[in-house]
Design an enzyme around this catalytic site. Structure first.
Site, PDB file in Angstrom:
ATOM      1  N   CYS A  95       0.803  -1.232   0.000  1.00 21.14           N
ATOM      2  CA  CYS A  95       0.000   0.000   0.000  1.00 21.14           C
ATOM      3  C   CYS A  95       0.831   1.276   0.000  1.00 21.14           C
ATOM      4  CB  CYS A  95      -0.944   0.005   1.195  1.00 21.14           C
ATOM      5  SG  CYS A  95      -2.190  -1.274   1.078  1.00 21.14           S
ATOM      6  N   HIS A 148      -3.327   7.374   2.720  1.00 21.38           N
ATOM      7  CA  HIS A 148      -3.734   6.089   2.156  1.00 21.38           C
ATOM      8  C   HIS A 148      -5.074   5.715   2.783  1.00 21.38           C
ATOM      9  CE1 HIS A 148      -3.877   1.995   0.941  1.00 21.38           C
ATOM     10  NE2 HIS A 148      -3.636   1.505   2.139  1.00 21.38           N
ATOM     11  N   ASN A 170     -10.239   0.199   0.018  1.00 18.67           N
ATOM     12  CA  ASN A 170      -8.774   0.277  -0.060  1.00 18.67           C
ATOM     13  C   ASN A 170      -8.323  -0.242  -1.430  1.00 18.67           C
ATOM     14  OD1 ASN A 170      -6.023  -0.037   0.162  1.00 18.67           O
ATOM     15  ND2 ASN A 170      -6.074  -1.085   2.139  1.00 18.67           N
TER      16      ASN A 170
HETATM   17  O1  UT7 Z   1      -3.838  -1.080   3.686  1.00 18.92           O
HETATM   18  C1  UT7 Z   1      -2.739  -1.624   4.247  1.00 18.92           C
HETATM   19  C2  UT7 Z   1      -2.766  -2.045   5.636  1.00 18.92           C
HETATM   20  N1  UT7 Z   1      -4.020  -2.514   6.137  1.00 18.92           N
HETATM   21  C3  UT7 Z   1      -4.622  -1.836   7.100  1.00 18.92           C
HETATM   22  O2  UT7 Z   1      -4.218  -0.761   7.461  1.00 18.92           O
HETATM   23  C4  UT7 Z   1      -5.823  -2.490   7.774  1.00 18.92           C
HETATM   24  C5  UT7 Z   1      -5.648  -2.471   9.277  1.00 18.92           C
HETATM   25  N2  UT7 Z   1      -6.677  -3.195   9.995  1.00 18.92           N
HETATM   26  C6  UT7 Z   1      -7.974  -2.805  10.027  1.00 18.92           C
HETATM   27  O3  UT7 Z   1      -8.368  -1.866   9.374  1.00 18.92           O
HETATM   28  C7  UT7 Z   1      -8.898  -3.526  10.964  1.00 18.92           C
HETATM   29  O4  UT7 Z   1      -8.142  -4.366  11.817  1.00 18.92           O
HETATM   30  C8  UT7 Z   1      -9.986  -4.379  10.249  1.00 18.92           C
HETATM   31  C9  UT7 Z   1     -10.987  -3.467   9.551  1.00 18.92           C
HETATM   32  C10 UT7 Z   1      -9.349  -5.323   9.265  1.00 18.92           C
HETATM   33  C11 UT7 Z   1     -10.767  -5.185  11.286  1.00 18.92           C
HETATM   34  O5  UT7 Z   1     -11.338  -4.312  12.238  1.00 18.92           O
HETATM   35  P1  UT7 Z   1     -11.085  -4.553  13.794  1.00 18.92           P
HETATM   36  O6  UT7 Z   1     -11.806  -3.495  14.502  1.00 18.92           O
HETATM   37  O7  UT7 Z   1      -9.609  -4.644  14.013  1.00 18.92           O
HETATM   38  O8  UT7 Z   1     -11.813  -5.932  14.042  1.00 18.92           O
HETATM   39  P2  UT7 Z   1     -11.231  -7.280  14.654  1.00 18.92           P
HETATM   40  O9  UT7 Z   1     -10.465  -8.015  13.607  1.00 18.92           O
HETATM   41  O10 UT7 Z   1     -10.582  -7.005  15.963  1.00 18.92           O
HETATM   42  O11 UT7 Z   1     -12.562  -8.029  14.958  1.00 18.92           O
HETATM   43  C12 UT7 Z   1     -13.506  -7.539  15.941  1.00 18.92           C
HETATM   44  C13 UT7 Z   1     -14.741  -8.404  15.867  1.00 18.92           C
HETATM   45  C14 UT7 Z   1     -14.437  -9.892  15.870  1.00 18.92           C
HETATM   46  O12 UT7 Z   1     -15.501 -10.551  16.573  1.00 18.92           O
HETATM   47  P3  UT7 Z   1     -15.321 -11.024  18.083  1.00 18.92           P
HETATM   48  O13 UT7 Z   1     -14.145 -11.952  18.072  1.00 18.92           O
HETATM   49  O14 UT7 Z   1     -15.055  -9.768  18.855  1.00 18.92           O
HETATM   50  O15 UT7 Z   1     -16.622 -11.670  18.392  1.00 18.92           O
HETATM   51  C15 UT7 Z   1     -14.499 -10.274  14.440  1.00 18.92           C
HETATM   52  O16 UT7 Z   1     -14.805 -11.630  14.231  1.00 18.92           O
HETATM   53  O17 UT7 Z   1     -15.439  -8.156  14.644  1.00 18.92           O
HETATM   54  C16 UT7 Z   1     -15.602  -9.373  13.930  1.00 18.92           C
HETATM   55  N3  UT7 Z   1     -15.510  -9.102  12.511  1.00 18.92           N
HETATM   56  C17 UT7 Z   1     -16.560  -8.788  11.749  1.00 18.92           C
HETATM   57  N4  UT7 Z   1     -17.863  -8.657  12.021  1.00 18.92           N
HETATM   58  C18 UT7 Z   1     -18.678  -8.315  11.017  1.00 18.92           C
HETATM   59  C19 UT7 Z   1     -14.384  -9.082  11.723  1.00 18.92           C
HETATM   60  N5  UT7 Z   1     -14.711  -8.769  10.478  1.00 18.92           N
HETATM   61  C20 UT7 Z   1     -16.048  -8.580  10.455  1.00 18.92           C
HETATM   62  C21 UT7 Z   1     -16.954  -8.232   9.439  1.00 18.92           C
HETATM   63  N6  UT7 Z   1     -18.263  -8.108   9.773  1.00 18.92           N
HETATM   64  N7  UT7 Z   1     -16.581  -7.993   8.166  1.00 18.92           N
END
Ligand code: UT7
Length: 333
Positions: A116, A256, A286
């Site tokens: 990215c 970004h 993204n």
């Molecule tokens: O572009 C280059 C680099 N990439 C980035 O900068 C991305 C960086 N990361 C992020 O933007 C975020 O970590 C994500 C958007 C990928 C994920 O968001 P998050 O707030 O970090 O969520 P998480 O992975 O900690 O998950 C929180 C909860 C989990 O459920 P439990 O375990 O708390 O019950 C996940 O299973 O949200 C759940 N979850 C979802 N729920 C509904 C994860 N993805 C989804 C989804 N829809 N799509």
């Protein structure tokens, strides 16, 4: 003696027509619009359809528009650098394919891979060819067909990415405008959190790798998120300090577009208000190397000659960085 700088003298974006909404994703994987919008800021993204269409299609469309707009013919272009994480093929380079598609017969062309952050790495690299007087017309294009490596059964990654491209023309400027400074960084130990497991020389494609779905983006979101927030904010603050820029001096932050929460954290650290932050993640998600030029393209009519602009990115590698430039022209408003 006046220093020759590399100035952006034209910008053009391209996104495919097909829109993939959060509502449609709800029918593909266990997710919902409310979660996606509140956790990322994304409402929809564009998808490139059509058999055989790779990132070069996106990049070539952006460059064709750029050439038409800047009144520069394809054979005048000296160099095309394509920043992409989704090349049409491992080789030849997507830049070579794009150069052929747009008729840039006098240009040499190569790809640059920094996930990215690729557009920033490419912009910094390209600027050196201009600053040294080696070349006069260099195109940097960021192009990614992320839908080709996204697993739409994985809700952690399937909701984030989209397809798109943006291209800039770089030409010499003797009046102090253009690229002023760049700070670029990498830390390969971050690779365990964001990568594509198979298809490279360490793990070539096989039936096993296909069955294990290893030709898709793997992301452990939380550690990437934490590193992105810290690194993008740190490097943006660093480039401001290094160049004696206060928040008031900054006309625009062009971040970004990975997650609205990362963008907000960066803007907060810089002390820059929301009104100075380019944000189009809601429409495109993204697009990896496409995000920054797509923002500049959409905001072009609001940019004024001399505006201080900070570009900032973070991505797989890990790679990250920031570029400070002075916008070089007034657009037709
Ligand atoms: O572009 C280059 C680099 N990439 C980035 O900068 C991305 C960086 N990361 C992020 O933007 C975020 O970590 C994500 C958007 C990928 C994920 O968001 P998050 O707030 O970090 O969520 P998480 O992975 O900690 O998950 C929180 C909860 C989990 O459920 P439990 O375990 O708390 O019950 C996940 O299973 O949200 C759940 N979850 C979802 N729920 C509904 C994860 N993805 C989804 C989804 N829809 N799509």
């Amino acid at each position: 003696m006046t220093k020759t700088r590399a100035a952006i003298t034209g910008i053009q974006g391209y996104v495919p027509d097909h829109i993939l909404t959060n509502k449609e994703l709800e029918t593909m994987v266990d997710t919902n619009d409310e979660w996606i919008v509140s956790r990322t800021g994304i409402k929809e993204r564009r998808i490139l359809k059509g058999e055989g269409n790779g990132s070069s299609v996106l990049g070539a469309e952006a460059i064709k528009g750029l050439l038409a707009k800047t009144n520069i013919s394809a054979d005048q272009v000296d160099l095309i650098i394509c920043a992409t994480a989704t090349p049409d093929m491992i080789f030849p380079s997507t830049a070579c394919i794009i150069a052929d598609k747009v008729g840039a017969t006098n240009a040499f062309a190569y790809d640059l891979m920094a996930a990215c952050s690729g557009f920033l790495y490419a912009l910094a690299t390209a600027s050196k060819f201009i600053e040294t007087g080696t070349y006069k017309k260099v195109i940097v294009v960021g192009a990614d067909k992320m839908s080709s490596i996204v697993d739409y059964t994985d809700r952690a990654t399937g909701i984030i990415f989209g397809d798109g491209a943006g291209a800039v023309m770089l030409e010499p400027s003797e009046d102090g405008l253009g690229i002023q400074d760049a700070i670029l960084r990498s830390d390969g130990s971050g690779r365990e959190f964001l990568h594509m497991k198979a298809g490279g020389s360490a793990k070539p494609a096989s039936h096993e790798t296909v069955n294990a779905r290893e030709h898709f983006v793997f992301q452990d979101g939380q550690p990437v998120f934490k590193a992105a927030v810290k690194s993008m904010a740190d490097v943006s603050e660093e480039i401001m300090k290094k160049n004696n820029l206060s928040a008031d001096d900054v006309a625009w932050l062009v971040p970004h577009q990975a997650n609205k929460r990362i963008i907000d954290a960066t803007a907060r650290r810089m002390g820059v208000g929301d009104d100075k932050v380019m944000l189009n993640i809601q429409k495109y998600g993204n697009t990896t190397n496409g995000t920054i030029p797509l923002c500049l393209w959409e905001w072009e009519n609001q940019l004024n000659k001399g505006d201080n602009i900070i570009l900032a990115a973070f991505g797989g590698g890990f790679t990250w960085g920031s570029i400070y430039l002075k916008w070089a022209y007034d657009s037709n408003k």
